[in-house]
Scaffold this active site. Sequence first.
Site, mmCIF file in Angstrom:
data_model
loop_
_atom_site.group_PDB
_atom_site.id
_atom_site.type_symbol
_atom_site.label_atom_id
_atom_site.label_comp_id
_atom_site.label_asym_id
_atom_site.label_seq_id
_atom_site.Cartn_x
_atom_site.Cartn_y
_atom_site.Cartn_z
ATOM 1 N N HIS A 139 -7.405 3.033 6.169
ATOM 2 C CA HIS A 139 -7.531 1.576 6.060
ATOM 3 C C HIS A 139 -7.063 0.894 7.347
ATOM 4 O O HIS A 139 -7.750 0.003 7.867
ATOM 5 C CB HIS A 139 -6.699 1.083 4.870
ATOM 6 C CG HIS A 139 -6.596 -0.397 4.758
ATOM 7 N ND1 HIS A 139 -7.409 -1.139 3.929
ATOM 8 C CD2 HIS A 139 -5.775 -1.298 5.384
ATOM 9 C CE1 HIS A 139 -7.093 -2.424 4.043
ATOM 10 N NE2 HIS A 139 -6.109 -2.536 4.928
ATOM 11 N N GLU A 140 -5.907 1.308 7.862
ATOM 12 C CA GLU A 140 -5.365 0.669 9.056
ATOM 13 C C GLU A 140 -6.224 0.947 10.290
ATOM 14 O O GLU A 140 -6.454 0.062 11.117
ATOM 15 C CB GLU A 140 -3.926 1.125 9.292
ATOM 16 C CG GLU A 140 -2.965 0.752 8.173
ATOM 17 C CD GLU A 140 -2.996 -0.733 7.834
ATOM 18 O OE1 GLU A 140 -3.303 -1.542 8.718
ATOM 19 O OE2 GLU A 140 -2.722 -1.076 6.678
#
Length: 290
Positions: A139-140
């Site tokens: 996600h990051e």
Amino acid sequence: MPRKGDPLHHNGLRTALLLGLLSALIITLGAWLGGGTGVQIALVLALAGNGIAYFFSDRIALSAMRARPVSEVEQPTLYRIVRDLSTEARQPMPRLYMSPTIQPNAFATGRNPRRAVVCVTYGLTQLLDERELRGVVGHELSHVYNRDILISSVAGALATMITWLSYVAVFFGGSDDDEGPGFLGALLMMVLGPVAAGMVQMAISRSREFQADESAARLTGDPLALASALRKIEMGVRRLPLPENSRLTSASHMMIANPFSGSGLGRMFSTHPPTAERVARLERMAGYRR
């Protein structure tokens, strides 16, 4: 690359439309004021403030979370996950940092993949298993690959410009003649302008979170791992909310979950979408049925 008709394409289109709405608000305010001086001043101030945020966002966020760089010897599992996903995405390996914060959370920053930073809290590494941690890192990294720092900076510049123009309307456009908005109209715009800009900016932030979730699910090939991680992070944040000081507030929109205890209106106007909705979208991607 998002294709027409898929969720990523729709999120990208939505972001473009919301940025267009912010631009339209600026044009409307400028036309209403009937002069270019206020618009020019607001533009310079907005670009200066958000330019600083864009170029120094990594330092600001890392300092707010008291993060320090970690070595592969200290965090071999984290390094392996980040290296594997970076290789899968054919992108450079980002710098890795860890915050001593017990609350489970994570964020990424960086103007481009070569300047990227991924930071996780100590609490996150203690709470998640390796599969879930992989989902969070995905996600990051997706925020970096999707150029979300640039998008949020543009949105911030436009929103700041609207706020400044709203105040300019009161001081320079408050006459009651036919050429200006009138004092009451200008006063109303001073209140409603920043609120409208903030709501659009919030919608952009939420759209980018959804897109990062979807991009991470595709990068890792495991939507349910991120869904499980988000559930755990949500519970961890509720148990251990961070204090809402100015330094943390400036970095909170970068985190995978809102680090504060927000309830009621605070949650309604959060820059992060509800965890339940994020989990439901990821489960649909996995074809999961309850």
